[in-house]
Design a protein around this motif. Structure first.
Motif, PDB file in Angstrom:
ATOM      1  N   LYS A   1       0.834  -1.204   0.000  1.00 53.00           N
ATOM      2  CA  LYS A   1       0.000   0.000   0.000  1.00 53.00           C
ATOM      3  C   LYS A   1       0.867   1.251   0.000  1.00 53.00           C
ATOM      4  O   LYS A   1       0.563   2.247  -0.669  1.00 53.00           O
ATOM      5  CB  LYS A   1      -0.919  -0.006   1.224  1.00 53.00           C
ATOM      6  CG  LYS A   1      -2.003  -1.069   1.209  1.00 53.00           C
ATOM      7  CD  LYS A   1      -3.120  -0.703   0.248  1.00 53.00           C
ATOM      8  CE  LYS A   1      -4.272  -1.700   0.356  1.00 53.00           C
ATOM      9  NZ  LYS A   1      -5.361  -1.392  -0.607  1.00 53.00           N
TER      10      LYS A   1
ATOM     11  N   LYS B   1       2.296   1.707  -3.456  1.00 54.55           N
ATOM     12  CA  LYS B   1       1.290   2.217  -4.392  1.00 54.55           C
ATOM     13  C   LYS B   1       1.036   3.702  -4.168  1.00 54.55           C
ATOM     14  O   LYS B   1       0.776   4.447  -5.124  1.00 54.55           O
ATOM     15  CB  LYS B   1       0.001   1.417  -4.254  1.00 54.55           C
ATOM     16  CG  LYS B   1       0.107   0.007  -4.823  1.00 54.55           C
ATOM     17  CD  LYS B   1      -1.214  -0.745  -4.770  1.00 54.55           C
ATOM     18  CE  LYS B   1      -1.106  -2.101  -5.443  1.00 54.55           C
ATOM     19  NZ  LYS B   1      -2.382  -2.859  -5.412  1.00 54.55           N
ATOM     20  N   LYS B   2       1.145   4.153  -2.910  1.00 54.36           N
ATOM     21  CA  LYS B   2       1.017   5.582  -2.638  1.00 54.36           C
ATOM     22  C   LYS B   2       2.189   6.339  -3.260  1.00 54.36           C
ATOM     23  O   LYS B   2       1.999   7.415  -3.851  1.00 54.36           O
ATOM     24  CB  LYS B   2       0.964   5.843  -1.131  1.00 54.36           C
ATOM     25  CG  LYS B   2       0.869   7.329  -0.793  1.00 54.36           C
ATOM     26  CD  LYS B   2       0.733   7.589   0.693  1.00 54.36           C
ATOM     27  CE  LYS B   2       0.615   9.086   0.957  1.00 54.36           C
ATOM     28  NZ  LYS B   2       0.432   9.385   2.408  1.00 54.36           N
TER      29      LYS B   2
ATOM     30  N   LYS C   1       3.906   5.432  -5.844  1.00 56.18           N
ATOM     31  CA  LYS C   1       3.691   5.421  -7.289  1.00 56.18           C
ATOM     32  C   LYS C   1       2.706   6.503  -7.697  1.00 56.18           C
ATOM     33  O   LYS C   1       2.944   7.258  -8.653  1.00 56.18           O
ATOM     34  CB  LYS C   1       3.186   4.048  -7.737  1.00 56.18           C
ATOM     35  CG  LYS C   1       2.860   3.977  -9.231  1.00 56.18           C
ATOM     36  CD  LYS C   1       2.414   2.580  -9.640  1.00 56.18           C
ATOM     37  CE  LYS C   1       2.081   2.539 -11.133  1.00 56.18           C
ATOM     38  NZ  LYS C   1       1.712   1.171 -11.578  1.00 56.18           N
ATOM     39  N   SER C   2       1.604   6.600  -6.972  1.00 58.36           N
ATOM     40  CA  SER C   2       0.585   7.592  -7.279  1.00 58.36           C
ATOM     41  C   SER C   2       1.123   9.013  -7.164  1.00 58.36           C
ATOM     42  O   SER C   2       0.877   9.861  -8.038  1.00 58.36           O
ATOM     43  CB  SER C   2      -0.618   7.408  -6.342  1.00 58.36           C
ATOM     44  OG  SER C   2      -1.597   8.395  -6.565  1.00 58.36           O
ATOM     45  N   LEU C   3       1.895   9.292  -6.102  1.00 60.75           N
ATOM     46  CA  LEU C   3       2.455  10.630  -5.898  1.00 60.75           C
ATOM     47  C   LEU C   3       3.456  10.992  -6.986  1.00 60.75           C
ATOM     48  O   LEU C   3       3.488  12.133  -7.466  1.00 60.75           O
ATOM     49  CB  LEU C   3       3.116  10.707  -4.528  1.00 60.75           C
ATOM     50  CG  LEU C   3       2.185  10.830  -3.324  1.00 60.75           C
ATOM     51  CD1 LEU C   3       2.984  10.758  -2.028  1.00 60.75           C
ATOM     52  CD2 LEU C   3       1.403  12.138  -3.385  1.00 60.75           C
TER      53      LEU C   3
ATOM     54  N   LEU D   1       3.634   9.784 -10.123  1.00 54.72           N
ATOM     55  CA  LEU D   1       2.959   9.985 -11.411  1.00 54.72           C
ATOM     56  C   LEU D   1       2.098  11.249 -11.412  1.00 54.72           C
ATOM     57  O   LEU D   1       1.869  11.848 -12.474  1.00 54.72           O
ATOM     58  CB  LEU D   1       2.106   8.764 -11.748  1.00 54.72           C
ATOM     59  CG  LEU D   1       2.891   7.474 -12.022  1.00 54.72           C
ATOM     60  CD1 LEU D   1       1.939   6.320 -12.294  1.00 54.72           C
ATOM     61  CD2 LEU D   1       3.854   7.656 -13.195  1.00 54.72           C
ATOM     62  N   LYS D   2       1.638  11.652 -10.230  1.00 52.13           N
ATOM     63  CA  LYS D   2       0.829  12.872 -10.122  1.00 52.13           C
ATOM     64  C   LYS D   2       1.687  14.121 -10.272  1.00 52.13           C
ATOM     65  O   LYS D   2       1.263  15.118 -10.871  1.00 52.13           O
ATOM     66  CB  LYS D   2       0.110  12.893  -8.766  1.00 52.13           C
ATOM     67  CG  LYS D   2      -0.671  14.173  -8.504  1.00 52.13           C
ATOM     68  CD  LYS D   2      -1.289  14.147  -7.111  1.00 52.13           C
ATOM     69  CE  LYS D   2      -2.004  15.469  -6.790  1.00 52.13           C
ATOM     70  NZ  LYS D   2      -2.581  15.458  -5.411  1.00 52.13           N
TER      71      LYS D   2
ATOM     72  N   GLU E   1       6.353   5.047 -15.457  1.00 45.72           N
ATOM     73  CA  GLU E   1       5.553   4.028 -14.777  1.00 45.72           C
ATOM     74  C   GLU E   1       6.238   2.669 -14.827  1.00 45.72           C
ATOM     75  O   GLU E   1       6.196   1.906 -13.853  1.00 45.72           O
ATOM     76  CB  GLU E   1       4.159   3.937 -15.390  1.00 45.72           C
ATOM     77  CG  GLU E   1       3.243   2.977 -14.642  1.00 45.72           C
ATOM     78  CD  GLU E   1       1.796   3.067 -15.076  1.00 45.72           C
ATOM     79  OE1 GLU E   1       0.928   2.508 -14.367  1.00 45.72           O
ATOM     80  OE2 GLU E   1       1.523   3.697 -16.123  1.00 45.72           O
TER      81      GLU E   1
ATOM     82  N   ASP F   1       7.196   0.454 -11.602  1.00 48.86           N
ATOM     83  CA  ASP F   1       6.766  -0.943 -11.480  1.00 48.86           C
ATOM     84  C   ASP F   1       7.955  -1.865 -11.236  1.00 48.86           C
ATOM     85  O   ASP F   1       7.831  -2.883 -10.542  1.00 48.86           O
ATOM     86  CB  ASP F   1       6.006  -1.366 -12.734  1.00 48.86           C
ATOM     87  CG  ASP F   1       4.623  -0.740 -12.819  1.00 48.86           C
ATOM     88  OD1 ASP F   1       4.122  -0.257 -11.785  1.00 48.86           O
ATOM     89  OD2 ASP F   1       4.048  -0.719 -13.930  1.00 48.86           O
TER      90      ASP F   1
END
Length: 280
Positions: free
Chosen positions: A121, A124-125, A127-129, A131-132, A168, A172
């Motif tokens: 988790k 994934k956070k 990764k999200s930050l 890419l944002k 990305e 990954d």
């Protein structure tokens, strides 16, 4: 053997808790043996670069990030390449970031780690930050070399990835390089259609092209016993278990990060000898 045991453990019909504890034991006592490495000599023959390695370390990777922030704030890293595995893969990605890293750092350090359900988790956070806030042009992905343990047919091999197709894809790869079955996620993880596991199952999961200028690892500031080490490294009490178990920690991500940054500041003379030796 270590890797045979890994494969067997994946298919044992025991509780996930027992498997999790077994995987932590394997990770802690991984076998030291020589491995075959991908040959990158042809890439650097005419354009030699210096190397910074970031090792596995679980949540201690946020300490590594503090060290790396200090390096980026104080030295020219344009002639360096970055290689890492597990937590060190994420830190190597961070070192390759050219843009302002504060948006990512500020958001990550706000994370309440004790209320985060799993390492996956948390990844994934991240990764999200990333890419944002950033795009591929904000990174020097061509300087990035990440070690992943892969299962090919009946053999377990080390694969050092460098040909990232996108930001990305590189993220990954960091997730794949950090995957310990039942510890940081479920039993299996696929990256580029390969069963992939933590790169730290190999003793040297990095690009093997040159002697590293710096290895960012736990105990990075350790000195001989006759010297006083207390003033050179912040003591953060944590066991191998707590580096992966989010329910059993007594520190925050912010404490880890700033300990890494401030310890680097305390040891600036050592770093100056590494990064300023060719400057006049």
């Amino acid at each position: 053997m270590l890797f045979s045991s890994l494969c067997i453990l994946l298919f044992l019909s025991v509780t996930s808790l027992n498997i999790r504890n077994s995987m932590l034991t394997l990770y802690r006592n991984k076998k030291k043996e020589k491995e075959k490495f991908t040959d990158f000599n042809h890439i650097f023959k005419d354009n030699p670069s210096k190397l910074i390695i970031s090792t596995p370390g679980g949540l201690f990777g946020f300490y590594f990030m503090g060290v790396s922030s200090f390096l980026k704030d104080n030295y020219d890293l344009s002639n360096y390449i970055f290689s890492g595995a597990s937590a060190g893969a994420w830190n190597s990605l961070f070192l390759s970031l050219k843009a302002d890293d504060k948006p990512f750092i500020d958001e990550m350090l706000k994370t309440d780690i004790k209320n985060t359900k799993s390492i996956l988790k948390l990844e994934k956070k991240m990764k999200s930050l990333i890419l944002k806030n950033y795009n591929e042009s904000d990174f020097d992905l061509d300087k990035l070399y990440l070690g992943v343990t892969v299962l090919q047919r009946t053999q377990i091999k080390l694969c050092v990835y460098s040909d990232f197709t996108s930001l990305e894809d590189a993220i990954d790869c960091c997730i794949a390089s950090s995957h310990i079955p039942f510890v940081t996620g479920g039993p299996f993880h696929l990256y580029r259609k390969r069963l992939s596991f933590d790169g730290g199952f190999f003793s040297y999961p990095y690009i093997n092209i040159t002697t590293p200028s710096l290895i960012i690892e736990q105990g990075i500031w350790d000195k001989p016993k006759e010297q006083d080490t207390n003033s050179n490294m912040t003591v953060i009490s944590c066991s191998m278990e707590s580096l992966f178990n989010l329910n059993n920690i007594n520190f925050t991500l912010s404490e880890l990060y700033y300990a890494g940054y401030n310890d680097s500041k305390k040891n600036k003379m050592t770093l100056d000898k590494i990064f300023l030796q060719n400057e006049i």
